[in-house]
Design an enzyme around this catalytic site. Sequence first.
Site, short mmCIF file in Angstrom:
data_model
loop_
_atom_site.label_atom_id
_atom_site.label_comp_id
_atom_site.label_asym_id
_atom_site.label_seq_id
_atom_site.Cartn_x
_atom_site.Cartn_y
_atom_site.Cartn_z
N GLN A 181 5.88 -14.88 -1.73
CA GLN A 181 5.68 -15.82 -2.62
C GLN A 181 6.05 -16.39 -3.44
O GLN A 181 6.18 -17.29 -4.67
CB GLN A 181 6.89 -14.87 -4.03
N THR A 239 -14.95 -11.59 12.13
CA THR A 239 -15.62 -12.76 11.31
C THR A 239 -14.51 -13.68 9.88
O THR A 239 -13.98 -12.81 9.15
CB THR A 239 -16.85 -12.65 10.65
N CYS A 341 4.99 -3.03 -5.41
CA CYS A 341 3.85 -3.70 -4.90
C CYS A 341 3.69 -3.25 -3.87
O CYS A 341 2.32 -3.28 -3.10
CB CYS A 341 4.17 -5.35 -5.04
N1 PLP Z 1 5.67 -10.63 1.62
C1 PLP Z 1 6.03 -10.72 0.46
C2 PLP Z 1 7.29 -11.16 -0.06
C3 PLP Z 1 5.43 -10.03 -1.07
O1 PLP Z 1 6.02 -10.25 -2.05
C4 PLP Z 1 3.68 -9.44 -0.31
C5 PLP Z 1 3.36 -8.65 -1.25
O2 PLP Z 1 3.91 -8.48 -2.95
C6 PLP Z 1 3.32 -10.04 1.01
C7 PLP Z 1 4.40 -10.18 1.67
C8 PLP Z 1 2.42 -9.06 1.23
O3 PLP Z 1 1.15 -9.80 1.11
P1 PLP Z 1 0.15 -8.60 1.06
O4 PLP Z 1 0.21 -8.09 0.21
O5 PLP Z 1 -1.09 -9.97 1.03
O6 PLP Z 1 -0.11 -7.76 1.67
#
Ligand code: PLP
Length: 399
Positions: A181, A239, A341
């Site tokens: 982030q 790859t 997320c």
């Molecule tokens: N770390 C943090 C602080 C995140 O906010 C996120 C995704 O929201 C991730 C790791 C994981 O990233 P990715 O979605 O690219 O796997």
Amino acid sequence: MREVYLDNSATTRVFPETAQLMNRIYLEEYGNPSSMHHKGVEAEKQLRQAKQTLAGILKVKPSNLYFTSCGTESDNIAIIGGALAAQRNGKHIITTPVEHPAVLESMKYLEQEGFEITYIPVDGCGRVDPEEVAAAVRPDTVLVSIMHTNNEIGALQPITEIGEKIKKKNPKVLFHVDAVQGFGKALIHPRQQHIDLLAASGHKIHAPKGVGLLYVADGVKLRNLIFGGGQQNGLRSGTENVAGAAGMALSAQKLYEKLDVELDTLYDMKQFFIEQVTQIDGVRVNGLPETGADGKALSLSEAVRMTAPHVISLSFENVRAEVLLHALEDKGIFVSAGSACASNRPHISATLQAIKLPENLLDSTIRFSTGVMNTMEDMQYTADALKEIVPFLRRYTRH
Ligand code: PLP
């Protein structure tokens, strides 16, 4: 209807120039970078250029960078690979309870492998005290993992200070920083900040999903977790995602070219939005410090600038986050409930619990996350929508 995308911490819209570049790579420069013919050389050049651009931004050598598939993979390789390679020195790890699941779940795995994990508590704004982190370092500590910017409330951790202090206590300790982030929103220079391992992700910075970045400092040993053709010095076989890597580099370059200006705009939008929404009764802003290091009260502008520019976490008393999320969606506004997320089901967030958010607000918290594509008008439109929706929803909530 106006569309206002305020879920940039979940993912971002790809920059048109990045999409164009990637399209050209998909259609014309589509070779395998390991192939010896012209098409391969062309693709290899794209990869090399991408590493060079990203290395320039981080002020590291291109040979310290690895492309992965996402931030999660970068975190996993760094934490699990780092801990397993260092386990002869000890099996103690330090982290915080507000890390992303990509880190917390890696810790759980290592716990099953016999590692002991110390979780340093955070203050009411989600920050750790560097002294406390350093005090927890022991002779058998092999890894410290602290995120740069919290994805749920936008807390910024004092990374440089933590790096300095833990290395002083035990120079062998590896320092991993999840900067998923923070990358694209802050200057991050691993060498100056005592960072050994750093994770970033393409889709949070207007590049596509499916590409991540891992920085590994010189001399750091990682146990291999992926086996195959030996690409990327054998650390990350498979790859390479050439178009994704090139896209990530271009998007990062565009963000860092105008970082100062963009940060000012993002902070102005955050401050304006907070001023507007706190006019509604029963709204709490999470993660905003009230006093500075000297104990003096901070102005809103000062407080806002001590947090991430793009994350605004608000709790609305007597409103269910999921209901509010959908009411906003009806007005074309896209946000997250707590932090969605990791899954599209709202869950009780470890970060909100760690900052001791009152129980009744855990399910009433919305994350608004802005980006360089947002405007002040978006924030006005969203604030106006909240002023209308929140009192309306409360009339239908039983107390
Ligand atoms: N770390 C943090 C602080 C995140 O906010 C996120 C995704 O929201 C991730 C790791 C994981 O990233 P990715 O979605 O690219 O796997």
